[in-house]
Design an enzyme around this catalytic site. Structure first.
Site, PDB file in Angstrom:
ATOM      1  N   GLU A 174       0.815  -1.209   0.000  1.00 24.34           N
ATOM      2  CA  GLU A 174       0.000   0.000   0.000  1.00 24.34           C
ATOM      3  C   GLU A 174       0.857   1.271   0.000  1.00 24.34           C
ATOM      4  O   GLU A 174       0.587   2.243   0.685  1.00 24.34           O
ATOM      5  CB  GLU A 174      -0.959   0.002   1.200  1.00 24.34           C
ATOM      6  CG  GLU A 174      -1.912  -1.180   1.196  1.00 24.34           C
ATOM      7  CD  GLU A 174      -2.860  -1.177   2.387  1.00 24.34           C
ATOM      8  OE1 GLU A 174      -4.034  -1.550   2.204  1.00 24.34           O
ATOM      9  OE2 GLU A 174      -2.418  -0.818   3.500  1.00 24.34           O
ATOM     10  N   ASP A 183      -8.801  -8.995   3.291  1.00 20.30           N
ATOM     11  CA  ASP A 183      -8.642  -7.931   4.286  1.00 20.30           C
ATOM     12  C   ASP A 183      -9.802  -7.905   5.279  1.00 20.30           C
ATOM     13  O   ASP A 183     -10.663  -7.023   5.198  1.00 20.30           O
ATOM     14  CB  ASP A 183      -8.517  -6.579   3.581  1.00 20.30           C
ATOM     15  CG  ASP A 183      -8.025  -5.473   4.502  1.00 20.30           C
ATOM     16  OD1 ASP A 183      -7.623  -5.762   5.633  1.00 20.30           O
ATOM     17  OD2 ASP A 183      -8.044  -4.314   4.065  1.00 20.30           O
ATOM     18  N   GLU A 210     -13.359  -2.792  11.429  1.00 17.02           N
ATOM     19  CA  GLU A 210     -13.094  -1.909  10.304  1.00 17.02           C
ATOM     20  C   GLU A 210     -14.115  -2.066   9.191  1.00 17.02           C
ATOM     21  O   GLU A 210     -14.669  -1.082   8.688  1.00 17.02           O
ATOM     22  CB  GLU A 210     -11.683  -2.163   9.760  1.00 17.02           C
ATOM     23  CG  GLU A 210     -11.353  -1.366   8.525  1.00 17.02           C
ATOM     24  CD  GLU A 210      -9.975  -1.682   7.967  1.00 17.02           C
ATOM     25  OE1 GLU A 210      -9.660  -1.190   6.866  1.00 17.02           O
ATOM     26  OE2 GLU A 210      -9.204  -2.403   8.631  1.00 17.02           O
TER      27      GLU A 210
END
Length: 836
Positions: free
Chosen positions: A297, A376, A404
């Protein structure tokens, strides 16, 4: 008189508010009938240093027994002539009292607890183990489990860490409970009281390490002032046996240290890391080690210099090895600019592609930290195939307590059942039993280290995670990291007793809500293995399935007008199925043997593909989203049945969030169903999608000071359109004639609550005010807010029992504030028992 006194006492107890700061360590008094349980008269703590976990154990025993039984025990250096609670290490006990038969059974951090004899014995293999045994003993007492017991308890794996994604400015990435307890304004905080309280909570669930800063690290953590601050944090946590760790930024030698390189094979770089590591260990001699995110990332890493990930990890491993430290090296390495036009490209392949050829090349104090699934932290993923690939390398599983992708603590989602499925999954390496839990413990491949890490992200909010019920996930993580064999429902019910007491209805209701919560969230967010259909480009909170595809992030669904799902077969797709051992690969390669709940993870199919249930994929989507949202509605009624049984502060806190979840689940339901209905053109057999007979669309009302606004993404507004005030200083009015039959209704208003303003609203009927509210969810909920009208900001407020006559005038007045233009989507008049 006695009855009156007991009634008053009960009333006082129920009225006493609790803010959640004590979590499961409330040590509330037992019911009166059991308050006379025989306990020893004194505490013997076989350790004198006030910074030692054994000393802490003695203090905790005093606190716990005083709270539970109302008794203060004496503290003696030797056993009382009657009875004592003896706590200490095996070695200390042997020195004081002679041999101990169970000593050889204890492993590092393990403990022996016995209440069968005259004395209560709490003996640890080390001081940390003695403290764990103390918390285990007090937990039994606090749960009214008073029968004699004697047992040895050893950890499943040596590494039981939490990761906090705190930034030095005090913000927290994916944190939903306020600012950092560790950092403020670029530096470690001065007051570490809250840090010590958190370490106490972690010790009580047998967590032994904490990485305090974001994996997207800031190199200035390594300056002299912050190194001194790290020492202050470590000092606060040491009495609880919780070791401090930190995340590192790979290019720190260049960006912070002034070198012209951060090449891990550059001797100057190697020496720089050795020097900074020595400085840290001088102040924190028992630091657990480092956590490193590299070449993912956009983060720097060894691949920049054509070095391997093992080269990078081993550089840090050498620096900490002399100090007894370890390196947790994240396997979350992937290119976030992959080409969606390439049918065989697949982010899910990245971990194995990057790491498989490095097996056996990592130093023995390196642990590769692997997210539980290949993408993820989605609502459902198969286990990462990397668990079965690395046979010579120590591994740890990375879980996520902070929700999240799963409602960000504004939705109830009890995660232990999800984790249980992953832990128990048998990867059949070499066609032998190879459960994930046995791989990470090193039992399967006989490696030196292993264990678990969970991203938690506590904040300054007194509830720690922003929601009292979310704390069940932190509690469950610790208990399952220690022993993955425990059952999620058993762990949950221990937590309920410790957190809310012994009322049978409270136990039944919270158990029912929690155990239904993960399936419900999966149903109204993303199912059949399609991933959580949230907005991956923005806040990861509300619905936006369109955001998944046609970008470089690789969380694709490959949805088009006729079909959906990732083809991860070897025969026709990305080959991801082939990364698993043969027995598992064969299951996923074949569409007939792939379970329905992972169908769209491994196969690209038409919307009309029949499932094993007999439904088509698209009809399953429609039905599941309605079922999941309906379950979320039921949570409100279940929780409200507990009014008067839980203190008012926690009751109201949770009630507000359950009502919010119920409304937001409808946003999810409608957005996802509308998106796929629009994309596929296939109607809902039950004729629910696009059919909302109880709604008045705001844009169809008579507007003054309001105007219609096309919402983006379109599917996050009923009829694709909402209304906003014509300017940020104009009061808007929307009116409509009520055509529904006279009667009593629940009046629900769907609106958008943006950050950057706190608009005010008033709803009335025939100028009789029904309710007022403020768009201030940013002050009440911790989820990532939005500045747009979208699936993140969409929400609902409901006014119960409103009497209406046909022909009455409905009026909503919106007063904008800041950038929030008092947006409204629709109003519903709902007959009793109906949810639109």
């Amino acid at each position: 008189m006695t009855r009156c006194f007991l009634f008053l006492l009960l009333t006082v107890r129920l009225a006493t508010a609790e803010d959640g700061a004590n979590a499961w360590l409330r040590y509330a008094p037992l019911p009166q009938a059991n308050n006379n349980h025989s306990i020893p008269l004194s505490i013997v703590a076989l350790g004198n240093s006030k910074s030692s976990p054994v000393y802490t154990a003695g203090q905790e025993l005093q606190k716990g027994i005083k709270g539970i039984f109302g008794k203060k025990l004496s503290t003696n250096g030797t056993k009382d002539t009657s009875s004592s609670i003896v706590v200490g290490t095996i070695d200390a006990y042997k020195k004081a009292y002679g041999d101990f038969d169970e000593a050889d059974e204890l492993e590092e951090d393990g403990f022996f607890l016995s209440t069968e004899g005259r004395d209560v014995l709490i003996l640890g293999q080390n001081q940390r183990g003695a403290l764990y045994g103390t918390f285990a003993y007090l937990s039994r007492l606090a749960q009214n489990k008073l029968s004699p017991i004697s047992y040895v308890s050893n950890p499943h794996a040596p590494i039981r860490w939490v990761n906090e994604w705190d930034n030095l400015d005090g913000s927290i990435e994916r944190g939903y409970a306020g600012p950092s307890i560790f950092f403020r304004d670029g530096f470690v905080v001065d007051n570490v009281t809250r840090v010590a309280e958190y370490a106490r909570l972690l010790a009580s669930i047998r967590v032994n390490g904490i990485v305090i800063n974001n994996v997207n690290a800031n190199a200035t953590l390594l300056n002299a002032r912050n190194i001194e601050g790290l020492g202050r944090l470590a000092d606060a946590m040491r009495p609880f046996g919780v070791q401090l760790g930190i995340s590192l930024r790979f290019d720190s030698p260049q960006t912070f240290g002034g070198l012209n390189s951060y090449d891990p094979l550059d001797l100057k770089v190697d020496a720089w890391w050795a020097n900074i590591t020595n400085q840290i260990y001088k102040r924190v001699p028992d630091m657990a080690g480092y956590l490193v995110k590299a070449n993912s990332e956009g983060q720097p890493g060894p691949l920049t210099y054509n070095r391997t990930l093992a080269d990078g990890a081993n550089m840090f491993a050498k620096a900490v090895k002399a100090h007894g430290g370890i390196v947790m090296f994240r396997a979350f390495v992937y290119d976030n600019h992959i080409n969606p036009g390439n049918w065989t490209a697949d982010r899910a392949n990245a971990a194995v592609d990057f790491f498989q050829h490095l097996d056996g090349k990592f130093d023995d104090n390196v642990v590769v930290q692997i997210k539980y699934g290949p993408i993820d932290f989605q609502v459902r993923e198969p286990p990462s195939p990397l668990f079965s690939t690395l046979r010579k390398t120590s591994t740890a599983i990375e879980l996520q307590v902070t929700q999240e992708y799963l409602g960000q603590q504004s939705h109830l989602v009890y995660l232990a059942p999800l984790w249980k499925e992953i832990f128990e999954y048998d990867l059949r390496v070499d066609d032998r039993p190879s459960k994930v839990k046995d791989i990470i413990s090193s039992a399967r491949f006989n490696r030196p280290l292993g264990g678990s890490a969970a991203v938690v992200n506590v904040g300054t909010n007194m509830t720690w995670l922003g929601n009292h019920l979310a704390m069940s996930n932190l509690y469950a993580y610790g208990m399952m990291a220690w022993d993955p064999a425990v059952l999620p429902e058993d762990v949950l019910q221990d937590w309920i007793r410790l957190t809310f007491g012994f009322d049978r209805q409270v136990m039944n209701v919270i158990t029912e809500m929690s155990m239904k919560s993960w399936p419900a969230y999966e149903n109204y967010s993303g199912n059949l293995g399609i991933q959580t259909l949230t907005d991956i480009l923005y806040t990861h909170f509300g619905p936006n399935p369109a955001s998944q595809d046609n970008n470089g992030w690789g969380q694709w669904t490959r949805a088009d007008s006729t079909s959906i799902g990732m083809d991860r077969t070897v025969k026709n797709g990305t080959g991801n199925a082939g990364q698993y051992p043969p027995a598992i690969a064969k299951t996923y390669e074949n569409i007939e043997s792939t379970p329905d709940n992972l169908l769209l993870w491994f196969h690209h199919v038409p919307y009309t593909q029949l499932l094993k249930s007999g439904k088509t994929v698209i009809q399953h989507f429609y039905d599941a989203h309605y079922e999941g949202a309906a379950t979320a509605q039921s949570f409100v009624m279940l929780w409200q049945s507990l009014k008067g049984k839980i203190d008012s502060e926690r009751y109201e806190h949770i009630n507000f969030r359950q009502m919010y979840q119920a409304g937001h689940a409808l946003v999810w339901r409608d957005a996802i169903n509308e998106f796929y209905h629009n994309l596929s053109g296939i109607p809902d057999q039950a004729k629910r999608v696009r059919n909302h007979p109880y709604r008045i669309e705001a844009e169809k009302m008579a507007l003054s000071g309001y105007k219609a606004y096309a919402v983006s993404p379109f599917h996050t507004a009923s009829g694709y359109t909402a209304i906003v005030t014509t300017s940020n200083s104009t009061i808007g009015t929307a009116t409509a004639n009520i055509t529904y039959a006279s009667g009593t209704y629940d009046l629900a208003v769907n609106y958008y609550d943006l950050i950057g303003g706190r608009a005010n609203y008033e709803v009335s009927i025939n100028n009789r005010t029904i309710g007022t509210w403020t768009g201030d969810l940013e002050d009440q909920l911790g989820h990532a807010p939005s500045i747009y009208l979208d699936g993140h900001s969409a929400t609902r407020i409901t006014f119960k029992g409103v009497k209406v006559n046909t022909g009455d005038i409905l009026k909503i007045v919106g007063r904008p504030d800041g950038i929030e233009p008092a947006p409204i989507d629709y109003v519903s008049f709902l007959p009793p028992g109906i949810v639109d």
